[in-house]
Each structure stands twice: as C-alpha cells, then as structure tokens.
Design an enzyme around this catalytic site. Structure first.
Site, PDB file in Angstrom:
ATOM      1  N   ASP A 122       0.851  -1.172   0.000  1.00 15.89           N
ATOM      2  CA  ASP A 122       0.000   0.000   0.000  1.00 15.89           C
ATOM      3  C   ASP A 122       0.894   1.233   0.000  1.00 15.89           C
ATOM      4  OD1 ASP A 122      -2.089   1.729   0.222  1.00 15.89           O
ATOM      5  OD2 ASP A 122      -2.495   1.326   2.340  1.00 15.89           O
TER       6      ASP A 122
ATOM      7  N   ASP B   5       0.525   5.189   0.214  1.00 14.10           N
ATOM      8  CA  ASP B   5      -0.420   6.266   0.471  1.00 14.10           C
ATOM      9  C   ASP B   5       0.250   7.603   0.238  1.00 14.10           C
ATOM     10  OD1 ASP B   5      -2.974   5.556   0.965  1.00 14.10           O
ATOM     11  OD2 ASP B   5      -2.692   5.174   3.101  1.00 14.10           O
TER      12      ASP B   5
ATOM     13  N   ASP C 274       3.565   0.890   3.166  1.00 12.61           N
ATOM     14  CA  ASP C 274       3.096   0.774   4.548  1.00 12.61           C
ATOM     15  C   ASP C 274       3.458  -0.629   5.071  1.00 12.61           C
ATOM     16  OD1 ASP C 274       1.650   0.382   6.884  1.00 12.61           O
ATOM     17  OD2 ASP C 274      -0.094   1.510   6.182  1.00 12.61           O
TER      18      ASP C 274
END
Lengths: 387, 379
Positions: free
Chosen positions: A101, A103, A289
């Site tokens: 992930d 972000d 992440d």
C-alpha cells in the site's frame, strides 16, 4: 433526530441505492480462488464491519453487492480452508498474497501537504494535495519494476489499483502452493525493508568510497541499468528522469556498457549526473506501509468496487496508465449521472482541489455540481443531498 | 529424514568433518550389525568421548577437532547429541548445536567452493548454487583498470532472508546492501560460509528432535544415566547470567531467574500459584512478562494451573495467542510500568524503568555483580 441528521441519513440511503445500481451494471474483479477467501463489508448506515463472509460463485457476489450495497467491500489476501468461519483459528489459514500500500500522505515529501477538515460530526477528514497522488503513482510504478526486476516476481502475477482515495495498492498474486505465499511475517518484513531501502549503506551506492586513494588513481563508476540491486534501481530511475527532462545524453550514462566510456561521460558532467542520481535515490526508496505488507490476513478493497469514502472506483491500472494517472471526474462511476444539487455542511478550504477542480464552497451553500464531485462530497460527509 | 546419505556422500563430503550428515541408525547397523542401544552398552570408550565432547561445548562453546577415524567421529557426535536431548534441557542442545555449527564453519573455510555449496545444500539451504562469476560488479577504475567485486554463489531471495534472519540486524547483511537480481541474491564465499553456520545450527537442532524418535528412549536413557547427570552438572555451573563486557549481561537462553522479578510480577506469580483468582489484566501482565523473558509456552501455562477456573486447553490457547502463534499472529508486548501503574498493579517505585522486563534485567545485572564481588572478596 435533528433535521440535519435526517438529511445525512437520507443522503446515505441515496448513495447506497446509487451504489446498488452501479453493481447491477458492473462486475467487480476477483481472483479465481475467491471461494477460499474471506469477504467483509461496511454498510453505508453503520460504522461497524461485517466480516467472515464466504461467497461461492460470481453470481453470489453480484447478488450480494446489489442487495447489501456496501460502502466498503473487501476480500482477504489470505486463503483459508473455511473462510466463512467466525474466528481466525477455525478458518485454517493456507497462504497469502503479498500486498503493498502506497499512500500519498505517507510520502516523506507530502507529509506537510495534508489538509484536515472537520465534518459536522466532528470527524476529521484529511485531504492530500493532488500532486502527491501523482508522486504516489510514480512510486507504485517503480515498486512494480522492483518486484519484477529485483525480487523476481512474475510480471503477470502483479496487479496495481488506484485505491479510490489517495493511494495505490500493488498485489502479488501467488498460487496456494507457492512457498513464498506460506512464509511468515519475517520474510515480508525484510521484503519491505528492501523496498524501502532501510539501512542502506553509503558504500552500496558509492562503492568506491571504501577504496583508499593513496598512490592510486580511483575513478568513480556511475550506476548502470545492468547492475543488480539498488544500484540498478537507481540507474533505471535516473535514466527515466534524464529522458523525461529531455536530456538523452545524460541518460546514456546509465546504460553505457563500455566502462571506460561510462566513466568518461560521468566525469564530464559529474554535477548534473550526481543531482539526477540524488533524485533517483529519493524515488528508489519506496515508502510502502509496513503494517499492510506484513499482515498475512489483510482485508483488501475489491478492484472494481466503490470506495465509500470518495464515491470513486477502485481502479485497476496498467503501468502505462499509472505513469499518466491524475485524479479527474472520469474516475467516477457516476460521471454520466448529470448534475446534482447538494448542500454543504462545512467550509471547503480554498487550497483544496477535488478531482482536479479548485472549488470555493462554504457551509450552507447549495450548489448544483457535476455528479462525480457531488458524490465525492456526500461520501466524505461534507455535504448532503438537496432536493 | 532417514534416507541414506552415506553412500552418495563419501566421494564429496567428509563424514569425519561433518558427521551430522551421516544417517546414524543406518551407519550403526551397517557397520556393527547392532542397534544403537547395544552399541552404547559396549563402546563405553566412545560414550566417554561423547560426554567430554558435550561438556566441552557447554563449558567452552567449542567442538573438538574431528577424530582420526570416521566411525569414532560419527558415534561420538550422535551419542553426544543423544545425551544432550535426554538431559531435557534445551539450552544444552542449542549450545551443542552452536558449537558444532561453529566447527563446521571453521572447517569449511579450507574447503573448495564446490564442497561449500554441497554442505549448504545438505544443511537445508536448498536454493544455493555455486556458479563461478555468477555476478560481478565494478567498484571503480583503479589506475584506469576496472576493479570488480566477484560473487560466485547465488540463492533465492526468500530463502536468503529466512536463513540469514539472525544476521540481518547487521546492515551489511540486509539484502538492500547486496546485489539482488530477478529473485536471486548474489553472495561471496565468506558470506556463504557464515550463512551455512546458521543453517547447520538449525539442522543439528532438527537432528536432535529426530534422534529421539529413532532409538528406544527408555533403554538408552538407563544406559546413559550417569553421563546425563554429569552433563547436567556441567550445565548448571554454566547456566548463570554472565557479564559480557561494558555492563552488558548475557542470560542463557531458557534461564528464568525468579529472584530477579520486579515486585509487581512476583506478587502476581505468588497469587497465581496459590490459586487466587486473577483479573484479565493481571493474567495478561504475567503471561506477556514471562513470554518476554523467553519462557516456554508450557512454563507459562503451568503458572496458571492452580487457578480456580483453570482449563488447560483454553489457557494454552490464550498463551499461544499472546505469543503470536495464534489468531492474527501478533505478538503481545508486556505492559509498560506506566500502564501497570494506571491498572493499579505496580507495587514499587522502579526509577526510570519503562517496563517490568527492563527491571528484571536490571535486577539480574546487579545481583550477578553482587555475587561476583562477593566471590572476589572471598578470595
């Protein structure tokens, strides 16, 4: 119930039924082995999740989505013997895909580009500058390259999606009997460390610094795309950077096979090359992440489903589409919906852009807006539907 | 694991140097035509040899050089391993495994590359391949001539991080500082040999688990009783915390020193053992503390045995859950001193302490120091 609460409730019901309409027309994407996976969702009108759902056919999935109209819809990165069992132990874990992930608001250069707005319930919503989404897309593209060129995953097993909000998901689909799918957290943690460049040593990037120059004439060799590891990664990124700046001469430094030639080119424009290497190094450290990747039982948004925080679709992207990714109204499943009149529940700070539009909107204004933006603001609970 | 490896190995791998790769049972039955237990009865000389080999590893952390005859070497290794396992003390087994792995590493440094690669594979590093000039990376031009770093071995990325896991605290072992290409990590000879030590350690501990299932335990135990006792004595002398320079303290793996528990934990422990009903937080605190200082699941479950609502199955499940072996796989940390205070479980003022575990190690340090000082005074 106050009048405003009633309006919010009506808005959520409206969004739910719009979502249901969407799912009638469109199929979500699922891996072939979805019957071994757990599904979970959150309804529009409740803040709690419903978990431990097992779906056994594509038509079941469709029926489920049309009927339940989820605000958020997830499937597990893990495969289980019995995905529908209510506690994790009796599910019987088999294996897991590897998920990443990225972000936008976690990128080191974007941390200070996050704007927080309070909703009428006092909930804090953070909006990240849309330029950061483009940077996150670039990092996702580099991640895919690292997973293929360095970690050695099969190109066809990697999928990328825009999360529908402010980031990108990269999934490596592994077959149930792949030993990498059955390794524990330690393996995944080291994978994350590798990708992030944790504990990267100066001498890995500039190996000549370990040589003493006493009575020797030491010449630095630039990183080239033929190299393994992070030096190769830096060279591939630097080459692209040089090309995108239109500097094809500098770009050749990073692909030169003839060492003497590479060294010569490097020496002739040392400053320029070094500054590109510096930029490339910054991009080469990909801020994924860690929590997401090391979690063997992660719930992932289903590609093609609607992200109920924004009303946008979780969109599968090719690496080429990733390179040109920008937030715009085209990403909304409601782009053909016409205009919708809404009522603002909060002030929108004037430095915020929504799907590429800079909007000046104040509390209690009742603008008619293109559906994608209206749905975005209503999903964010910054506005309600105005009849 | 009982497949014969002896025949195919003789040509490449010297069983005298790496006795653990030889199948013990088959070796004994082929050479002597008897069962292990009989051999142990009649070759007391080898049993003595094995006992001193094991005690040497306990005291010095080293293994003696290979015996002259291969059969002596193989027998003494396996009988030492058998005694270690029968002592029922995990520390003895891991100490022995480490000493033997260390010896293996030393011996490997004078072997040709092919043998190094073969030993790696036998030790369970399946994807390691020896390929001359598998990868070379230019470091710089020195006086106009390219200087290369050579890598003659390669291994799968995911196997590398698993085998090297205990070395990864050192950044030079992190894959990011190594050449990684298309799923392979390139290694030089020195790193491969160091990596094999890790693999051998695990491999020998695996052999230890296997050996019990391959012999008649009761009978062997009876025959070796005296030797087991001797080894246990040697271990109990060594099984004490020791200073390791600069005030660092080394507590042998598996050793738990109750005298050093902080007051909050000792109190809970006494209460638990006397069968008092403990709250959820109290149970959580005691279990995470014990797990945090390296207690085994069994030891932790035992603490709760006297509780009025004790249920073996549930208790075990919960302890395993806290240890990260169940459910989400998350390992729970002990409460901080601050949290203990807010929950009303703190019973002393431990200056500058973050957690009960920190207090525990601090206590061990001061009490080991005191004992050492007393000893030197007595001299």
């Amino acid at each position: 119930m106050t009048r405003i609460q009633e309006l919010i409730r009506k808005t959520l019901v409206f969004l739910a039924s719009s979502v249901s309409e969407y799912y009638k027309k469109v199929d979500v994407w699922l891996p072939n082995d979805f019957t071994l996976r757990e599904f979970a969702y959150q309804p529009w009108t409740s803040s709690s999740y419903v978990r431990h759902i097992s779906l056994s056919s594509y038509s079941d999935v469709k029926e489920f989505l049309v009927k339940r109209k989820p605000r958020h819809f997830y499937y597990s990165s893990a495969r289980y013997d019995q995905p529908g069992m209510p506690d994790m132990d009796s599910k019987g874990w088999r294996s897991s895909d590897i998920t990443f992930d990225i972000d936008a608001d976690h990128l080191s250069s974007c941390r200070d580009k996050v704007i927080t707005i309070k909703t009428i319930h006092g909930k804090e919503i953070s909006l990240v500058d849309e330029s950061c989404i483009r940077l996150a897309a670039l990092k996702a593209k580099i991640l895919v390259d690292v997973l293929i060129e360095e970690i050695g995953f099969d190109k066809r097993s990697i999928m990328v999606e825009f999360s529908g909000n402010r980031g990108f998901h990269v999934t490596v689909y592994l077959s149930d009997d792949d030993e990498r799918a059955r390794l524990g957290q330690e393996y995944r943690r080291e994978l994350v460390n590798y990708i992030k460049g944790v504990d990267l040593q100066e001498e890995t990037v500039r190996p000549w610094i370990t040589l003493s120059s006493q009575r020797k004439f030491v010449q630095a060799v630039p990183p080239t795309v033929h190299m393994a590891g992070i030096r190769g990664r830096i060279a591939r990124i630097a080459q692209q950077l040089a090309l995108s700046e239109g500097n094809s001469e500098i770009a050749t430094v990073f692909s030169e096979r003839n060492l003497a030639q590479a060294v010569l080119l490097y020496q002739n424009s040392r400053e320029e090359v070094d500054s590109i290497i510096e930029k490339a190094l910054e991009l080469a450290r990909i801020e994924v992440d860690e929590q997401v990747t090391i979690d063997l039982k992660r719930l992932i948004r289903v590609p093609g489903s609607i992200n109920g925080k924004t009303g946008l679709v979780v969109l599968r992207l090719t690496p080429e589409e990733l390179a040109d990714f920008t937030l715009n109204e085209e990403l909304s499943p409601f782009k053909n919906f016409g205009a919708v009149r809404i009522r603002m529940l909060a002030d929108l700070p004037n430095n915020v852009t929504i799907l590429g539009h800079r909007l000046k909107l104040h509390k209690d204004e009742r603008p008619r807006l293109p559906a994608p933006i209206a749905f975005y603001l209503m999903s964010r609970e910054l506005a309600v539907l105005e009849k | 694991m009982t497949i014969s490896r002896t025949s195919s190995l003789h040509s490449v791998i010297d069983g005298r140097k790496y006795p653990y790769f030889i199948d013990f049972n088959e070796f004994v039955s082929r050479r002597y035509g008897v069962k292990v237990v009989d051999l142990v009865k009649y070759r007391r000389d080898i049993v003595e040899e094995a006992t001193s080999r094991l005690i040497y590893s306990i005291e010095k952390g080293r293994a003696p050089p290979p015996a002259e005859k291969m059969e002596d070497e193989v027998l003494s290794f396996y009988i030492a391993l058998l005694i270690a396992v029968l002592s029922n003390n995990k520390w003895i087994v891991s100490r022995f495994a480490l000493a033997e792995a260390e010896r293996g590493m030393d011996l490997l440094s004078s072997e040709p590359d092919e043998v190094v690669a073969e030993v790696a594979r036998l030790a369970g590093v399946r994807s390691l391949i020896y390929r001359p000039s598998a990868y070379r990376e230019v470091v710089a031009l020195i006086n106009g001539v390219p200087s290369f770093r050579m890598y003659n071995f390669l291994i799968n990325f995911h196997e590398y991080v698993v085998v090297a896991r205990r070395l990864l605290g050192d950044s030079s072992w992190k894959p990011v500082n190594l050449p990684v290409l298309r799923g392979k990590v390139f290694l030089d000879r020195n790193r491969v040999i160091r990596l094999i030590k890790e693999a051998l350690n695990v491999y020998i501990e695996e052999r230890a688990k296997w050996i019990l299932s391959s012999v008649d335990v009761d009978e062997v135990e009876r025959v070796l009783e005296e030797h087991i006792k001797k080894v246990e004595e040697a271990a109990s002398k060594r099984l004490r915390p020791r200073f390791k320079g600069r005030g660092k303290i080394e507590v042998p793996k598996g050793l738990i020193i109750e005298e050093a528990f902080p007051p909050c934990i000792s109190h809970l422990l006494t209460a638990a053992r006397s069968g008092e009903h403990l709250s959820h937080h109290e149970r959580f605190a005691i279990a995470t503390f014990l797990l945090g200082i390296g207690a085994e699941i069994d030891q932790v479950v035992d603490v709760f045995r006297s509780m009025p609502d004790f249920n073996e199955k549930i208790a075990r499940y919960q302890v395993e859950h806290l240890a990260g072996l169940r459910g989400s796989g998350k390992k729970y940390r002990v409460y901080s001193c601050e949290k203990m205070r807010t929950l009303g479980m703190c019973r002393a003022d431990c200056p500058n302490a973050r957690s009960p575990i920190q207090v525990y190690y601090r206590n061990i340090r001061s009490y080991t120091k005191k004992r050492r000082d007393e000893k030197s005074e007595a001299k």
